[in-house]
Design an enzyme around this catalytic site. Structure first.
Site, short mmCIF file in Angstrom:
data_model
loop_
_atom_site.label_atom_id
_atom_site.label_comp_id
_atom_site.label_asym_id
_atom_site.label_seq_id
_atom_site.Cartn_x
_atom_site.Cartn_y
_atom_site.Cartn_z
N SER A 118 4.23 3.14 -3.83
CA SER A 118 4.66 2.86 -2.46
C SER A 118 4.72 1.38 -2.13
CB SER A 118 3.73 3.60 -1.51
OG SER A 118 4.32 3.66 -0.24
N ASP B 247 9.52 -0.12 2.60
CA ASP B 247 8.60 -0.42 1.50
C ASP B 247 9.19 0.06 0.18
OD1 ASP B 247 8.29 2.32 1.82
OD2 ASP B 247 6.14 2.30 1.37
N ASP C 79 8.97 2.63 -1.81
CA ASP C 79 9.53 3.98 -1.96
C ASP C 79 10.29 4.44 -0.71
OD1 ASP C 79 7.16 4.16 -0.51
OD2 ASP C 79 6.72 6.17 -1.20
C1 VG1 Z 1 -2.17 3.76 3.93
C2 VG1 Z 1 -1.90 3.91 5.41
C3 VG1 Z 1 -1.58 5.35 5.73
C4 VG1 Z 1 -0.41 5.82 4.87
C5 VG1 Z 1 -0.72 5.60 3.41
C6 VG1 Z 1 0.43 5.94 2.50
O1 VG1 Z 1 -3.31 4.52 3.59
O2 VG1 Z 1 -2.99 3.45 6.17
O3 VG1 Z 1 -1.30 5.46 7.10
O4 VG1 Z 1 -0.16 7.18 5.08
O5 VG1 Z 1 -1.05 4.23 3.20
O6 VG1 Z 1 1.55 5.18 2.79
P1 VG1 Z 1 -4.76 3.88 3.41
O7 VG1 Z 1 -5.63 5.00 2.98
O8 VG1 Z 1 -4.63 2.78 2.41
O9 VG1 Z 1 -5.12 3.32 4.75
V1 VG1 Z 1 2.62 4.81 1.53
O10 VG1 Z 1 3.98 4.20 2.20
O11 VG1 Z 1 1.72 3.67 0.70
O12 VG1 Z 1 2.74 6.18 0.65
CO CO Z 2 5.57 4.19 0.92
#
Ligand code: VG1
Ligand code: CO
Length: 684
Positions: free
Chosen positions: A182, A358, A360
């Site tokens: 991501s 981002d 992905d």
């Molecule tokens: C982060 C964000 C969360 C989001 C996740 C995946 O998680 O805070 O809101 O759903 O990334 O996004 P964390 O646990 O690091 O706070 V993505 O676009 O990286 O799949």
């Molecule tokens: Co993402």
């Protein structure tokens, strides 16, 4: 090709986080590392499939292919055994097969319960190491693998493909491995990631990810296809092979077609096209060299008529051009400058609208000319305007939802519009159940994720199209008029109607993991004593008769007591004046503190320890969480929010408005003491 069993040993730490397993590429490159995880996933899912279908079937022939055994049994009996305890009652040779290789079971009678015969999507954001991973699926009896051209599919496109795509032979996908980390950087020294999405197009729920993790701890062998010739995944078309289970196909298809079709069924492309073709409207989109580039040209330029020069960094790269593919004010530097925000802003007049994605392409950042839209505001504004501006929602919204740390801007809209509202833990997997049950149409997270029930992932390009739709709707009679309604105008009107939620997030990345845990444990402990907490929340410093006094007051009652004590030494009148001047009236008191826990209203499952909350009397909030997407050390996230209804006070800079709360948060958590950090790595 042949399928062989390879002996392996478990690796530590293969626990899927907020969104799949993410590690440094070098970790993934260790022998058997990726294979272990994929096999653990297959095994977890096959067991699930057997359970799910227990009621659905009466009698079936099953064949344990790998051992060449064919047994006709009563399904209920068989499933009962599998569900209760795989080790029971079967002859030894079959049990061993079941336990170690549930994936190789197939149920005929028209219903495939295992992966034998299944169609799986395997693709991702194209980051380094993706190509190596694509070759893995053949071994587990999968009938066909669908791959986006060059193994590129955005996360939302994968979700759309699972839900919508029909193969040339009528096949439908039952799930997907998405190869992405991501928003984390890519390349040989950065991150790789993998996650499994289910038949509904959404991320595997916690029940499954927990089982995957359990499987990774005990795995002894995996299956792999041997002598499987490389497929040219740059060329569209189906390549067929012959394997032990019969034919195996790799179907390489255009990455954008299904997704574009879906978008056209949701939005009024014609009205957006008119907006984009107005000489007064200027537009800019930055894919940060992620997979969004594969969609941006097709949608914005070819379908909607935007200038090609309005696309920035839209060629997908394995290492995202060395950048950090995270659409925020820190990492999307080029766009931020172009939009006239930040220090290095150019002399040229910025575009009216800018957005970024981002790696992905499931995240989005929305910008107006010299104006930033917080993601929490963005989802609230989309929800408030969806029915009028977006044809897909013209029948009304079923409900709305946000993740816990996301600001309450959406709550206010839900209340005004009398909509069902849900607050779920961080991560998209929790929205899926609500959507499947018809309870939620629009949802979002503060972390630049916005989406709807058109798929089961957040959707970066969808969010941009939603904003363009709102702009098109607001300007529909105005495209030749004096002045267009702007992004900033829409946001300010929203604040004037609903009040403004000042919001900021502080990230402390790559902090020592032990220190981070200690900080969180300390915050949990503090919750038991709100008097102690309020020493930080309402700390007063002021001057009386030229001398400087400083003291802490525990909420309002203590303030009076202190007033009384001090007044023994000074005239009451003097003191009253000083109190008005001095007491920190900018922060109210903490009335509740807890660790967020969620009970899924659809399946009743409970998720604990989802972040520590301090809730203030005036609706302000401080939230502390540990990130579940990092690949090194720990990341502490601190979310700060304050609600302002007074229309004369909604125009401040958010960092200025939130400064007192930030100060309280840092003192309360002893941030510097625990982490050694005097400042966050990123502020969003
Ligand atoms: C982060 C964000 C969360 C989001 C996740 C995946 O998680 O805070 O809101 O759903 O990334 O996004 P964390 O646990 O690091 O706070 V993505 O676009 O990286 O799949
Ligand atoms: Co993402």
């Amino acid at each position: 090709f042949k399928v062989v069993r390879v002996e392996t040993k478990p690796y530590d730490g293969q626990k899927p986080g907020t969104s799949g397993l993410r590690k440094k590429v070098k970790v993934f490159m260790q022998p058997h590392y990726l294979e272990n995880f994929v096999q653990a996933t297959f095994n977890a899912l096959s067991a699930e499939k057997v359970r799910e279908s227990a009621d659905a079937l009466q009698k079936v022939v099953y064949t344990v292919y790998k051992e060449s055994l064919s047994v006709l049994i009563d399904l209920n009996r068989f499933l009962g055994l599998v569900c209760q305890n795989v080790d029971h009652k079967f002859p030894d040779n079959i049990i061993v097969t079941l336990r170690h290789n549930l994936a190789s079971l197939v149920f005929v009678d028209g219903i495939a319960l295992s992966f034998l015969g299944a169609t799986l999507v395997v693709s991702g954001d194209g980051r380094y190491y993706s190509k190596e991973a694509v070759q893995l699926g053949a071994a587990n009896g999968v009938r066909r693998i669908w791959v986006g051209q060059n193994s590129l599919l955005s996360t939302p496109a994968v979700s759309a493909v699972i839900r919508e795509r029909v193969g040339s032979d009528g096949s439908k996908a039952s799930g997907a491995f998405i190869l992405t980390a991501s928003h984390n950087p890519g390349g040989p020294h950065e991150d790789f990631g993998i996650k499994y999405n289910m038949e509904n197009g959404g991320p595997a729920p916690e029940g499954i990810t927990d089982r995957i993790f359990e499987n990774t701890k005990t795995i002894k062998e995996y299956l792999i296809a041997e002598d499987l010739p490389d497929v040219d995944i740059s060329a569209i078309g189906i390549t067929s092979f012959s394997g032990p289970e019969g034919q195996f196909d790799v179907d390489v298809f255009d990455s954008a077609t299904d997704y574009v079709k879906l978008m056209k069924s949701i939005f009024d492309f014609e009205s957006i096209r008119k907006l984009l073709s107005s000489p007064k409207f200027t537009f800019c989109y930055d894919a940060l060299h992620g997979v969004a580039g594969a969609y941006a040209k097709r949608i914005f330029v070819e379908e909607l008529g935007a200038q090609e020069s309005s696309l920035l960094n839209c060629v997908p790269k394995e290492d995202f051009g060395g950048g950090h593919p995270d659409p925020n004010l820190t990492y999307a530097k080029e766009l931020v400058a172009r939009m006239g925000l930040g220090k290095s802003s150019s002399e040229v007049e910025p575009p009216e609208f800018g957005a970024a994605a981002d790696g992905d392409a499931d995240r989005n950042m929305i910008l107006g000319k010299r104006f930033f839209v917080t993601p929490s505001d963005s989802v609230a504004i989309i929800a408030a305007n969806a029915v009028q501006a977006i044809p897909y929602f013209s029948g009304g919204l079923k409900g709305v939802a946000r993740s816990m740390p996301t600001s309450a801007a959406l709550d206010v809209v839900a209340k005004h519009l009398n909509l069902k509202f849900f607050e779920v833990p961080t991560g998209w997997k929790f929205f899926g159940n609500l959507m499947d049950a018809g309870l939620c149409s629009v949802c979002g997270e503060e972390s630049f994720g916005t989406g709807s029930d058109h798929i089961r992932e957040k959707d970066g390009i969808w969010a941009v199209l939603a904003w363009l739709s709102i702009l098109a709707y607001r300007n529909k009679d105005n495209l030749n008029g004096e002045k267009l309604e702007t992004v900033e105008g829409i946001v300010r009107q929203h604040w004037a109607t609903y009040g403004r939620h000042y919001y900021t997030r502080y990230d402390y990345e790559n902090v020592d993991a032990v220190a981070a845990k200690e900080l969180m444990a300390y915050l949990v402990k503090l919750q038991s004593d709100l008097t102690e907490v309020n020493k930080y929340a309402s700390h007063a410093t002021f001057k009386i008769c030229g001398a400087k006094f400083s003291w802490s007051v525990d909420g309002r009652a203590m303030a009076l007591k202190t007033h009384f004590e001090v007044s023994q030494f000074f005239h009451i009148i003097d003191l009253t004046i000083c109190l008005i001047k001095g007491v920190r009236s900018d922060v109210s008191i903490v009335v509740e503190a807890d660790e967020f826990e969620y009970k899924d209203p659809v399946d009743g499952s409970i998720s604990k320890h989802q972040g520590i909350r301090y809730l203030f009397e005036d609706g302000s909030r401080l939230v502390f969480r540990l990130s579940g997407t990092g690949s090194e050390g720990a990341t502490i996230r601190l979310y700060i929010e304050q609600y302002e209804k007074d229309p004369t006070k909604i125009g401040s800079d958010s960092q200025d408005a939130l400064a007192p709360l930030v100060d309280v948060a840092l003192k309360l958590s002893k941030m510097q003491e625990f982490t050694g950090r005097s400042a966050p790595t990123v502020i969003t």
